[in-house]
Design a protein around this motif. Structure first.
Motif, PDB file in Angstrom:
ATOM      1  N   GLY A  31     -12.891   8.617  -2.208  1.00 48.80           N
ATOM      2  CA  GLY A  31     -11.450   8.446  -2.129  1.00 48.80           C
ATOM      3  C   GLY A  31     -11.028   7.219  -2.908  1.00 48.80           C
ATOM      4  O   GLY A  31     -11.815   6.431  -3.363  1.00 48.80           O
ATOM      5  N   TYR A  32      -9.835   6.881  -2.709  1.00 44.54           N
ATOM      6  CA  TYR A  32      -9.018   5.725  -3.250  1.00 44.54           C
ATOM      7  C   TYR A  32      -7.841   5.444  -2.334  1.00 44.54           C
ATOM      8  O   TYR A  32      -7.257   6.103  -1.768  1.00 44.54           O
ATOM      9  N   GLU A  33      -7.614   4.225  -2.625  1.00 43.71           N
ATOM     10  CA  GLU A  33      -6.045   3.653  -2.040  1.00 43.71           C
ATOM     11  C   GLU A  33      -5.378   3.358  -3.308  1.00 43.71           C
ATOM     12  O   GLU A  33      -5.611   2.885  -4.341  1.00 43.71           O
ATOM     13  N   ILE A  34      -3.987   3.475  -2.942  1.00 49.58           N
ATOM     14  CA  ILE A  34      -3.109   3.115  -4.030  1.00 49.58           C
ATOM     15  C   ILE A  34      -2.087   1.913  -3.513  1.00 49.58           C
ATOM     16  O   ILE A  34      -1.580   1.941  -2.285  1.00 49.58           O
ATOM     17  N   GLU A  35      -2.039   0.831  -4.359  1.00 50.86           N
ATOM     18  CA  GLU A  35      -1.028  -0.115  -4.177  1.00 50.86           C
ATOM     19  C   GLU A  35       0.063  -0.077  -5.423  1.00 50.86           C
ATOM     20  O   GLU A  35      -0.251   0.011  -6.561  1.00 50.86           O
ATOM     21  N   VAL A  36       1.236  -0.764  -5.097  1.00 55.19           N
ATOM     22  CA  VAL A  36       2.210  -0.878  -5.847  1.00 55.19           C
ATOM     23  C   VAL A  36       2.440  -2.274  -6.017  1.00 55.19           C
ATOM     24  O   VAL A  36       2.472  -3.070  -5.167  1.00 55.19           O
ATOM     25  N   TRP A  37       2.326  -2.736  -7.453  1.00 50.70           N
ATOM     26  CA  TRP A  37       2.706  -4.226  -7.746  1.00 50.70           C
ATOM     27  C   TRP A  37       4.028  -4.446  -8.509  1.00 50.70           C
ATOM     28  O   TRP A  37       4.323  -3.895  -9.574  1.00 50.70           O
ATOM     29  N   LEU A  38       4.820  -5.241  -7.884  1.00 50.16           N
ATOM     30  CA  LEU A  38       6.177  -5.387  -8.578  1.00 50.16           C
ATOM     31  C   LEU A  38       6.284  -7.206  -8.693  1.00 50.16           C
ATOM     32  O   LEU A  38       5.981  -8.043  -7.793  1.00 50.16           O
ATOM     33  N   PRO A  39       6.562  -7.489 -10.045  1.00 48.99           N
ATOM     34  CA  PRO A  39       6.373  -8.940 -10.471  1.00 48.99           C
ATOM     35  C   PRO A  39       7.713  -9.544  -9.950  1.00 48.99           C
ATOM     36  O   PRO A  39       8.904  -9.107  -9.869  1.00 48.99           O
TER      37      PRO A  39
ATOM     38  N   LYS B 248       0.768  -1.238  -0.033  1.00 51.18           N
ATOM     39  CA  LYS B 248      -0.043   0.084  -0.156  1.00 51.18           C
ATOM     40  C   LYS B 248       0.972   1.154  -0.126  1.00 51.18           C
ATOM     41  O   LYS B 248       1.978   1.331   0.629  1.00 51.18           O
ATOM     42  N   VAL B 249       0.503   2.377  -0.751  1.00 55.33           N
ATOM     43  CA  VAL B 249       1.204   3.680  -0.820  1.00 55.33           C
ATOM     44  C   VAL B 249       0.622   4.256   0.130  1.00 55.33           C
ATOM     45  O   VAL B 249      -0.320   4.762   0.077  1.00 55.33           O
ATOM     46  N   GLU B 250       1.562   4.922   1.143  1.00 55.96           N
ATOM     47  CA  GLU B 250       1.253   5.935   2.043  1.00 55.96           C
ATOM     48  C   GLU B 250       1.852   7.337   1.658  1.00 55.96           C
ATOM     49  O   GLU B 250       2.900   7.332   1.144  1.00 55.96           O
ATOM     50  N   GLY B 251       0.900   8.269   1.258  1.00 55.87           N
ATOM     51  CA  GLY B 251       1.366   9.590   1.006  1.00 55.87           C
ATOM     52  C   GLY B 251       0.894  10.012  -0.310  1.00 55.87           C
ATOM     53  O   GLY B 251       1.401  10.899  -1.044  1.00 55.87           O
ATOM     54  N   GLY B 252      -0.115   9.087  -0.994  1.00 55.38           N
ATOM     55  CA  GLY B 252      -0.716   9.527  -2.377  1.00 55.38           C
ATOM     56  C   GLY B 252       0.248   9.366  -3.449  1.00 55.38           C
ATOM     57  O   GLY B 252       1.266   8.500  -3.311  1.00 55.38           O
ATOM     58  N   VAL B 253      -0.090   9.866  -4.690  1.00 58.06           N
ATOM     59  CA  VAL B 253       0.648   9.558  -5.914  1.00 58.06           C
ATOM     60  C   VAL B 253       2.088  10.063  -5.783  1.00 58.06           C
ATOM     61  O   VAL B 253       2.741   9.361  -6.219  1.00 58.06           O
ATOM     62  N   PRO B 254       2.377  11.162  -5.163  1.00 59.09           N
ATOM     63  CA  PRO B 254       3.851  11.445  -5.133  1.00 59.09           C
ATOM     64  C   PRO B 254       4.573  10.601  -4.489  1.00 59.09           C
ATOM     65  O   PRO B 254       5.929  10.595  -4.757  1.00 59.09           O
TER      66      PRO B 254
ATOM     67  N   ARG C 172      -2.131   0.079  -8.853  1.00 66.32           N
ATOM     68  CA  ARG C 172      -3.364  -0.352  -8.555  1.00 66.32           C
ATOM     69  C   ARG C 172      -4.252   0.627  -7.784  1.00 66.32           C
ATOM     70  O   ARG C 172      -3.767   0.967  -6.725  1.00 66.32           O
ATOM     71  N   TYR C 173      -5.211   1.272  -8.315  1.00 61.97           N
ATOM     72  CA  TYR C 173      -6.038   2.263  -7.651  1.00 61.97           C
ATOM     73  C   TYR C 173      -7.539   1.537  -7.160  1.00 61.97           C
ATOM     74  O   TYR C 173      -7.975   1.181  -8.077  1.00 61.97           O
ATOM     75  N   ILE C 174      -7.690   1.591  -5.878  1.00 59.61           N
ATOM     76  CA  ILE C 174      -8.829   0.744  -5.466  1.00 59.61           C
ATOM     77  C   ILE C 174      -9.557   1.992  -4.917  1.00 59.61           C
ATOM     78  O   ILE C 174      -9.544   2.674  -4.035  1.00 59.61           O
TER      79      ILE C 174
END
Length: 139
Positions: free
Chosen positions: A129-137, A89-95, A120-122
């Motif tokens: 609002g939305y949550e952001i996750e980053v996905w790394l293969p 989960k990304v803390e701190g938004g898009v930046p 991934r924006y949920i």
């Protein structure tokens, strides 16, 4: 940063592509969100796919699952391959997205696999609002 490993089946994402500077990414999201609103689509998640990056130039797609974007004009479609991803989960938004990816890549004991990473924006129905996750293969 808490992480988890998720294994997914392949799925398709369709959206608006960019081959250019990182600064143009928000404009692709504006186009996507306008088309979602125009067509009255309810998408509880959206994706920012980083297909390639060289210096400050990126091949990026802002999209949603393909079956939801059937009537969208002038789009790109890509298959997210089946496999494992290290997710946070990304803390701190898009930046904070670049820092989140950099932190994930330094995780001990992982081996990256040849695939692209994505955001991934949920945004569940009925929320603003939305949550952001980053996905790394990973292997």
């Amino acid at each position: 940063m808490q992480t988890r490993i998720v294994e997914v089946e392949a799925f398709k994402v369709k959206g608006y592509g960019l081959k250019g500077p990182l600064s143009e990414i928000p404009g692709k999201w504006d186009v996507l969100n306008a088309e979602i609103d125009k067509q009255g689509i309810v998408a509880e998640e959206s994706f920012g796919l980083c297909l390639a990056m060289k210096a400050e130039e990126i091949h990026y797609i802002a999209g949603i699952k393909s079956h939801l974007a059937e009537g969208f004009p002038v789009t790109e479609e890509v298959v997210v391959p089946a496999g494992k991803f290290l997710v946070a989960k990304v803390e701190g938004g898009v930046p904070a997205i670049p820092n989140a990816f950099n932190t994930l890549m330094k995780t001990d004991g992982i081996q990256l696999r040849r695939c692209f990473s994505f955001e991934r924006y949920i945004h569940p129905k009925g929320t603003s609002g939305y949550e952001i996750e980053v996905w790394l293969p990973i292997e």
